[in-house]
Design a protein around this motif. Structure first.
Motif, PDB file in Angstrom:
ATOM      1  N   ASP A 167       6.167   6.760  -5.210  1.00  0.00           N
ATOM      2  CA  ASP A 167       7.104   8.407  -6.348  1.00  0.00           C
ATOM      3  C   ASP A 167       6.755   9.326  -5.444  1.00  0.00           C
ATOM      4  O   ASP A 167       7.932   9.568  -5.827  1.00  0.00           O
ATOM      5  CB  ASP A 167       5.988   8.481  -6.980  1.00  0.00           C
ATOM      6  CG  ASP A 167       6.218   7.236  -8.336  1.00  0.00           C
ATOM      7  OD1 ASP A 167       7.273   6.923  -8.900  1.00  0.00           O
ATOM      8  OD2 ASP A 167       5.217   7.026  -9.815  1.00  0.00           O
ATOM      9  N   ILE A 192       0.830  -1.160  -0.116  1.00  0.00           N
ATOM     10  CA  ILE A 192       0.332  -0.202  -0.395  1.00  0.00           C
ATOM     11  C   ILE A 192       1.023   1.443   0.628  1.00  0.00           C
ATOM     12  O   ILE A 192       0.581   2.221  -0.538  1.00  0.00           O
ATOM     13  CB  ILE A 192      -1.076  -0.107   1.271  1.00  0.00           C
ATOM     14  CG1 ILE A 192      -1.585  -1.174   0.951  1.00  0.00           C
ATOM     15  CG2 ILE A 192      -1.758   1.753   1.487  1.00  0.00           C
ATOM     16  CD1 ILE A 192      -2.506  -1.127   2.091  1.00  0.00           C
ATOM     17  N   VAL A 193       1.858   1.433   1.198  1.00  0.00           N
ATOM     18  CA  VAL A 193       3.006   2.473   0.839  1.00  0.00           C
ATOM     19  C   VAL A 193       4.096   2.807  -0.495  1.00  0.00           C
ATOM     20  O   VAL A 193       3.942   3.754  -0.793  1.00  0.00           O
ATOM     21  CB  VAL A 193       3.883   2.302   2.169  1.00  0.00           C
ATOM     22  CG1 VAL A 193       4.628   3.517   1.800  1.00  0.00           C
ATOM     23  CG2 VAL A 193       2.933   2.198   3.619  1.00  0.00           C
ATOM     24  N   THR A 194       4.368   1.890  -0.947  1.00  0.00           N
ATOM     25  CA  THR A 194       4.946   1.672  -1.710  1.00  0.00           C
ATOM     26  C   THR A 194       3.560   1.928  -2.995  1.00  0.00           C
ATOM     27  O   THR A 194       4.153   3.651  -3.674  1.00  0.00           O
ATOM     28  CB  THR A 194       5.404   0.252  -2.869  1.00  0.00           C
ATOM     29  OG1 THR A 194       6.831  -0.194  -1.826  1.00  0.00           O
ATOM     30  CG2 THR A 194       5.582   0.427  -4.213  1.00  0.00           C
ATOM     31  N   VAL A 195       2.595   1.237  -3.377  1.00  0.00           N
ATOM     32  CA  VAL A 195       1.489   2.151  -4.529  1.00  0.00           C
ATOM     33  C   VAL A 195       1.274   3.414  -4.526  1.00  0.00           C
ATOM     34  O   VAL A 195       1.101   4.168  -5.173  1.00  0.00           O
ATOM     35  CB  VAL A 195       0.386   1.062  -4.120  1.00  0.00           C
ATOM     36  CG1 VAL A 195      -1.141   1.894  -5.479  1.00  0.00           C
ATOM     37  CG2 VAL A 195       1.198  -0.051  -5.079  1.00  0.00           C
ATOM     38  N   ILE A 196       1.100   4.168  -2.707  1.00  0.00           N
ATOM     39  CA  ILE A 196       0.314   5.554  -2.768  1.00  0.00           C
ATOM     40  C   ILE A 196       1.283   6.528  -2.453  1.00  0.00           C
ATOM     41  O   ILE A 196       1.100   7.613  -3.113  1.00  0.00           O
ATOM     42  CB  ILE A 196      -0.800   5.264  -1.692  1.00  0.00           C
ATOM     43  CG1 ILE A 196      -1.283   4.567  -2.179  1.00  0.00           C
ATOM     44  CG2 ILE A 196      -0.917   7.222  -1.141  1.00  0.00           C
ATOM     45  CD1 ILE A 196      -3.079   3.789  -0.635  1.00  0.00           C
ATOM     46  N   PHE A 197       2.653   6.407  -2.038  1.00  0.00           N
ATOM     47  CA  PHE A 197       3.231   7.281  -1.892  1.00  0.00           C
ATOM     48  C   PHE A 197       5.419   6.668  -2.458  1.00  0.00           C
ATOM     49  O   PHE A 197       5.875   7.817  -2.213  1.00  0.00           O
ATOM     50  CB  PHE A 197       3.956   6.982  -0.387  1.00  0.00           C
ATOM     51  CG  PHE A 197       2.698   7.545   0.572  1.00  0.00           C
ATOM     52  CD1 PHE A 197       2.242   8.706   0.639  1.00  0.00           C
ATOM     53  CD2 PHE A 197       2.040   6.471   1.267  1.00  0.00           C
ATOM     54  CE1 PHE A 197       0.582   8.783   0.962  1.00  0.00           C
ATOM     55  CE2 PHE A 197       0.830   6.315   2.534  1.00  0.00           C
ATOM     56  CZ  PHE A 197      -0.152   7.867   1.971  1.00  0.00           C
TER      57      PHE A 197
END
Length: 177
Positions: A24, A17-22
């Protein structure tokens, strides 16, 4: 052991979740300091492979503990085995095909040396004209000058001898100048 499996599952899900949302946003905010974590140099151990294995290990451990009568070590071994199988599948069915599909249309001006081109705007002995060079799947136009300081007419086939400051210095292939 159930706490360990829940920890693995929650860690994997939160990281996703953190990788997908935050992902970039963090990379830009930290000016690429975390780019080494992309795992580009360790093909089989990329974060997607590792985190999918951790997540699946947690999920499989929870399911096997709750719905089978296997012992603690048997559940652990089965969860690890299932996670390894999933990691291998993720690598060969997703990561590997995606690496092979990456194509770039970019080229360097240095790559044009030795390329054959066709003159589209006549090149005077002491001036500039234009050539069309086939690069990859397309054609590109470039400013050109005569390397041998001779006039080159439209339609003549030329070869790029050198590139200086974005100008292609070309020589005739078919000596009909």
């Amino acid at each position: 052991m159930l706490e360990l499996y829940w920890g693995l599952l929650i860690t994997g899900v939160l990281f996703a979740i953190v990788t997908v949302i935050f992902g970039d946003l963090l990379s830009n905010a930290l000016d690429g300091m975390l780019d080494f974590l992309s795992g580009e140099h360790l093909h089989a151990f990329q974060p997607m492979v590792l985190l999918s294995a951790i997540t699946v290990c947690g999920g499989a451990g929870i399911l096997l503990t709750r719905y089978t009568s296997m012992g603690t070590y048997a559940v652990l071994m089965m969860a690890i085995l299932v996670s390894l199988v999933v990691a291998v599948l993720v690598y060969f069915l997703y990561i590997k095909p995606m690496e092979n599909s990456e194509n770039s249309l970019a080229y360097s001006m240095k790559e044009l040396v030795g390329k054959i081109a066709e003159v589209s705007v006549p090149i005077p002995a002491q001036g500039y004209g234009e050539v069309v060079v086939k690069v990859g799947a397309g054609n590109t136009n470039h400013i050109a000058a005569s390397f041998e300081h001779v006039d080159i007419q439209t339609g003549a086939k030329v070869v790029t001898v050198e590139v200086v400051d974005g100008t292609l210095y070309v020589a005739c292939l078919d000596k009909q100048v």
